[in-house]
Design a protein around this motif. Structure first.
Motif, PDB file in Angstrom:
ATOM      1  N   LEU A   1      30.190  42.795 -23.412  1.00 63.49           N
ATOM      2  CA  LEU A   1      29.220  43.076 -22.228  1.00 63.49           C
ATOM      3  C   LEU A   1      29.996  42.901 -20.718  1.00 63.49           C
ATOM      4  O   LEU A   1      29.773  43.779 -19.982  1.00 63.49           O
ATOM      5  CB  LEU A   1      28.635  41.544 -22.209  1.00 63.49           C
ATOM      6  N   LYS A   2      31.183  42.071 -20.824  1.00 65.92           N
ATOM      7  CA  LYS A   2      31.977  41.987 -19.581  1.00 65.92           C
ATOM      8  C   LYS A   2      32.539  43.362 -19.272  1.00 65.92           C
ATOM      9  O   LYS A   2      32.446  44.029 -18.281  1.00 65.92           O
ATOM     10  CB  LYS A   2      33.075  40.895 -19.742  1.00 65.92           C
ATOM     11  N   THR A   3      33.056  43.941 -20.435  1.00 62.11           N
ATOM     12  CA  THR A   3      33.654  45.392 -20.225  1.00 62.11           C
ATOM     13  C   THR A   3      32.854  46.317 -19.634  1.00 62.11           C
ATOM     14  O   THR A   3      33.017  47.106 -19.064  1.00 62.11           O
ATOM     15  CB  THR A   3      34.399  45.813 -21.428  1.00 62.11           C
ATOM     16  N   SER A   4      31.375  46.371 -20.533  1.00 61.60           N
ATOM     17  CA  SER A   4      30.498  47.038 -19.967  1.00 61.60           C
ATOM     18  C   SER A   4      30.064  47.065 -18.762  1.00 61.60           C
ATOM     19  O   SER A   4      29.767  47.914 -17.899  1.00 61.60           O
ATOM     20  CB  SER A   4      29.286  47.248 -20.863  1.00 61.60           C
ATOM     21  N   LEU A   5      30.124  45.821 -18.249  1.00 61.86           N
ATOM     22  CA  LEU A   5      29.691  45.259 -16.685  1.00 61.86           C
ATOM     23  C   LEU A   5      30.556  46.035 -15.817  1.00 61.86           C
ATOM     24  O   LEU A   5      30.198  46.668 -14.882  1.00 61.86           O
ATOM     25  CB  LEU A   5      29.385  44.114 -16.664  1.00 61.86           C
ATOM     26  N   LYS A   6      31.924  46.007 -16.084  1.00 65.60           N
ATOM     27  CA  LYS A   6      33.075  46.599 -15.147  1.00 65.60           C
ATOM     28  C   LYS A   6      32.750  48.076 -15.337  1.00 65.60           C
ATOM     29  O   LYS A   6      32.927  48.622 -14.063  1.00 65.60           O
ATOM     30  CB  LYS A   6      34.280  45.965 -15.791  1.00 65.60           C
ATOM     31  N   LEU A   7      32.514  48.656 -16.307  1.00 66.23           N
ATOM     32  CA  LEU A   7      32.679  50.139 -16.374  1.00 66.23           C
ATOM     33  C   LEU A   7      31.254  50.555 -15.719  1.00 66.23           C
ATOM     34  O   LEU A   7      31.210  51.546 -14.989  1.00 66.23           O
ATOM     35  CB  LEU A   7      32.397  50.445 -17.769  1.00 66.23           C
ATOM     36  N   SER A   8      29.989  49.699 -15.819  1.00 67.68           N
ATOM     37  CA  SER A   8      28.856  50.041 -15.266  1.00 67.68           C
ATOM     38  C   SER A   8      29.069  50.083 -13.648  1.00 67.68           C
ATOM     39  O   SER A   8      28.590  50.791 -13.094  1.00 67.68           O
ATOM     40  CB  SER A   8      27.737  49.160 -15.716  1.00 67.68           C
ATOM     41  N   ALA A   9      29.655  48.885 -13.228  1.00 69.48           N
ATOM     42  CA  ALA A   9      29.973  48.677 -11.792  1.00 69.48           C
ATOM     43  C   ALA A   9      30.793  49.881 -11.310  1.00 69.48           C
ATOM     44  O   ALA A   9      30.513  50.513 -10.022  1.00 69.48           O
ATOM     45  CB  ALA A   9      30.609  47.672 -11.540  1.00 69.48           C
ATOM     46  N   ILE A  10      31.733  50.277 -11.920  1.00 69.01           N
ATOM     47  CA  ILE A  10      32.695  51.624 -11.452  1.00 69.01           C
ATOM     48  C   ILE A  10      31.729  52.749 -11.405  1.00 69.01           C
ATOM     49  O   ILE A  10      31.731  53.603 -10.474  1.00 69.01           O
ATOM     50  CB  ILE A  10      33.668  51.869 -12.706  1.00 69.01           C
ATOM     51  N   THR A  11      30.804  53.069 -12.582  1.00 68.16           N
ATOM     52  CA  THR A  11      30.084  54.206 -12.700  1.00 68.16           C
ATOM     53  C   THR A  11      29.059  54.283 -11.331  1.00 68.16           C
ATOM     54  O   THR A  11      28.975  55.269 -10.808  1.00 68.16           O
ATOM     55  CB  THR A  11      29.321  54.292 -14.084  1.00 68.16           C
ATOM     56  N   ASN A  12      28.591  53.043 -11.162  1.00 68.91           N
ATOM     57  CA  ASN A  12      27.508  53.020 -10.271  1.00 68.91           C
ATOM     58  C   ASN A  12      28.110  52.992  -8.807  1.00 68.91           C
ATOM     59  O   ASN A  12      27.571  53.803  -7.761  1.00 68.91           O
ATOM     60  CB  ASN A  12      26.732  51.451 -10.256  1.00 68.91           C
ATOM     61  N   SER A  13      29.397  52.740  -8.745  1.00 74.75           N
ATOM     62  CA  SER A  13      29.957  53.056  -7.387  1.00 74.75           C
ATOM     63  C   SER A  13      30.443  54.164  -7.131  1.00 74.75           C
ATOM     64  O   SER A  13      30.162  55.059  -5.853  1.00 74.75           O
ATOM     65  CB  SER A  13      31.440  51.950  -7.381  1.00 74.75           C
ATOM     66  N   ILE A  14      30.634  55.018  -8.241  1.00 73.46           N
ATOM     67  CA  ILE A  14      30.912  56.480  -7.820  1.00 73.46           C
ATOM     68  C   ILE A  14      29.715  57.260  -7.589  1.00 73.46           C
ATOM     69  O   ILE A  14      29.433  58.059  -6.646  1.00 73.46           O
ATOM     70  CB  ILE A  14      31.457  57.227  -9.255  1.00 73.46           C
ATOM     71  N   ALA A  15      28.453  57.026  -8.422  1.00 72.60           N
ATOM     72  CA  ALA A  15      27.224  57.504  -8.068  1.00 72.60           C
ATOM     73  C   ALA A  15      26.852  56.885  -6.695  1.00 72.60           C
ATOM     74  O   ALA A  15      26.213  57.886  -5.897  1.00 72.60           O
ATOM     75  CB  ALA A  15      26.427  56.841  -9.206  1.00 72.60           C
ATOM     76  N   LEU A  16      27.125  55.835  -6.086  1.00 76.91           N
ATOM     77  CA  LEU A  16      26.628  55.598  -4.692  1.00 76.91           C
ATOM     78  C   LEU A  16      27.422  56.256  -3.865  1.00 76.91           C
ATOM     79  O   LEU A  16      26.854  56.752  -2.749  1.00 76.91           O
ATOM     80  CB  LEU A  16      26.615  53.911  -4.774  1.00 76.91           C
ATOM     81  N   LYS A  17      28.501  56.538  -4.130  1.00 78.12           N
ATOM     82  CA  LYS A  17      29.534  57.268  -3.072  1.00 78.12           C
ATOM     83  C   LYS A  17      28.803  58.650  -3.003  1.00 78.12           C
ATOM     84  O   LYS A  17      28.927  59.106  -1.791  1.00 78.12           O
ATOM     85  CB  LYS A  17      30.938  57.322  -3.575  1.00 78.12           C
ATOM     86  N   ARG A  18      28.621  59.210  -3.996  1.00 72.37           N
ATOM     87  CA  ARG A  18      28.185  60.576  -3.852  1.00 72.37           C
ATOM     88  C   ARG A  18      26.697  60.460  -3.059  1.00 72.37           C
ATOM     89  O   ARG A  18      26.411  61.629  -2.398  1.00 72.37           O
ATOM     90  CB  ARG A  18      27.863  61.136  -5.563  1.00 72.37           C
ATOM     91  N   LEU A  19      25.845  59.594  -3.427  1.00 70.54           N
ATOM     92  CA  LEU A  19      24.545  59.652  -2.934  1.00 70.54           C
ATOM     93  C   LEU A  19      24.705  59.320  -1.423  1.00 70.54           C
ATOM     94  O   LEU A  19      24.223  60.038  -0.509  1.00 70.54           O
ATOM     95  CB  LEU A  19      23.755  58.420  -3.528  1.00 70.54           C
TER      96      LEU A  19
END
Length: 395
Positions: A91-109
């Motif tokens: 869960l912790k690993t997935s949350l970190k990856l999710s946060a990174i993925t969301n950060s990249i998506a937010l940057k693009r947006l």
């Protein structure tokens, strides 16, 4: 005393879409119209058509953001997406990856633009202004204004001198009410940080913040986070040492990213600070159309000061072939001014800034700054010595 209120700046519902006739398209006439933030824009019919296209892109981007708000919640951009996974390390690993993925998506947006109606709250949250405001009592801004009322300093005198010269002709900024609001923000900040006080250029930045943010107090906190957290320190102090450092860093980056242009400009003995100083001090607010400037600021408040270098390099990159044909310094300045004043399509600029200019990390730029600081300080010390010598000679 300042009273919290929303500023009367809803221009967007009063702007007609320009539909030039076939005859006017053929005749390259000049037209005037108001942009999204009430500024009078002067351009040709092609510029008007671009503005209409941009306005439609703003609407489309608005629909994307509203759909995200509806599906993920009002402050979705502040929270990492939580996946339906088991407990423990996975869960912790997935949350970190999710946060990174969301950060990249937010940057693009964000690079595609924050809708004007959402800018106030998104900027306030993502920039750190909300967090900064939360560290002091709610009465801070009111009490600051009461404390400084009637006080006169070199900063307040310069502010009073600059108020009528800040976007003259604007339907709200160039009014007694607009001048009063801008003065309160600038004077208040000049007492908050006496090292900065007031520097010419901040008037344009604060004025545009007033137009975007819903309240005067929020504009004040946006100015505070900008000067204290987003930009390099000492950019607006008396000797402008930080600004001098930025200019040296920019010159080095231009040589690295656009070597042909840099070599040609050197042959003309053209100093890039002739144009770039105003860009960096005013954060492009005096050079670019308002919506283009604010699209730059969208990214600035999320990604930091490196964005200014990306955009400044893009200005030169976009006109590389034309600049290489110049023979005089004045020609270079004219090309760059003409280009910036007619960059009505923010995507045209930002595509070059982030896709065609080489990548730069905040860490890389920080190293460049540290490299340039000793030379800048030595130069400023030498200027001070010369000035003191001249003063001694006059006695």
């Amino acid at each position: 005393m300042y009273q919290k209120r929303e500023l009367p700046l809803d221009f967007q519902h009063h702007i007609p879409i320009l539909r030039p006739s076939i005859h006017s398209r053929r005749a390259n006439i000049t037209v005037k119209f108001q942009d999204l933030y009430g500024f009078t824009v002067e351009g040709n019919v092609d510029d008007a058509n671009v503005m209409n296209e941009v306005r439609e892109k703003v609407r489309e981007q608005g629909r994307v953001w509203w759909e995200l708000e509806a599906s993920k919640g009002a402050n979705w951009y502040l929270q990492p997406q939580i996946l339906s996974l088991g407990d423990g390390i996975a869960l912790k690993t997935s949350l970190k990856l999710s946060a990174i993925t969301n950060s990249i998506a937010l940057k693009r947006l964000i690079r595609k633009g924050i809708p004007p109606v959402l800018r106030p709250k998104v900027w306030f949250s993502l920039s750190g202004a909300a967090k900064k405001k939360s560290t002091v009592p709610n009465s801070y801004y009111n009490e600051l204004l009461v404390a400084v009322e009637g006080k006169t300093t070199a900063a307040t005198r310069q502010i009073d001198h600059d108020l009528p010269r800040t976007f003259p002709g604007h339907p709200w900024l160039d009014t007694p009410e607009g001048h009063a609001a801008l003065r309160r923000v600038l004077v208040g900040y000049s007492f908050r940080d006496s090292d900065v006080g007031y520097c010419q250029g901040l008037n344009y930045v604060a004025a545009l913040l007033l137009l975007v943010m819903k309240t005067e107090e929020d504009a004040f906190w946006m100015l505070a986070v900008l000067l204290e957290n987003v930009l390099v320190s000492d950019c607006y102090t008396n000797n402008l040492s930080g600004c001098h450092v930025e200019q040296r860093v920019f010159k080095d980056l231009l040589a690295k990213q656009c070597p042909r242009i840099a070599a040609h400009l050197d042959s003309l003995e053209f100093d890039v600070s002739l144009v770039a100083t105003e860009w960096f001090l005013c954060l492009f607010s005096k050079s670019l159309p308002s919506e283009t400037t604010l699209r730059v600021w969208d990214v600035l408040f999320y990604e930091g000061a490196k964005v200014l270098f990306h955009v400044a390099l893009a200005m030169f990159k976009m006109k590389e072939e034309e600049l290489l044909l110049t023979h005089h310094v004045g020609d270079v300045i004219n090309i760059l001014q003409r280009t910036t004043h007619h960059l009505f399509d923010p995507d045209e600029l930002l595509t070059v800034a982030f896709d065609k200019v080489g990548s730069m990390t905040t860490n890389t730029i920080s190293k460049q700054r540290k490299k340039q600081e000793p030379a800048v300080m030595a130069e400023l010390d030498e200027r001070l010595r010369r000035l003191n010598t001249l003063k001694m000679g006059d006695k």
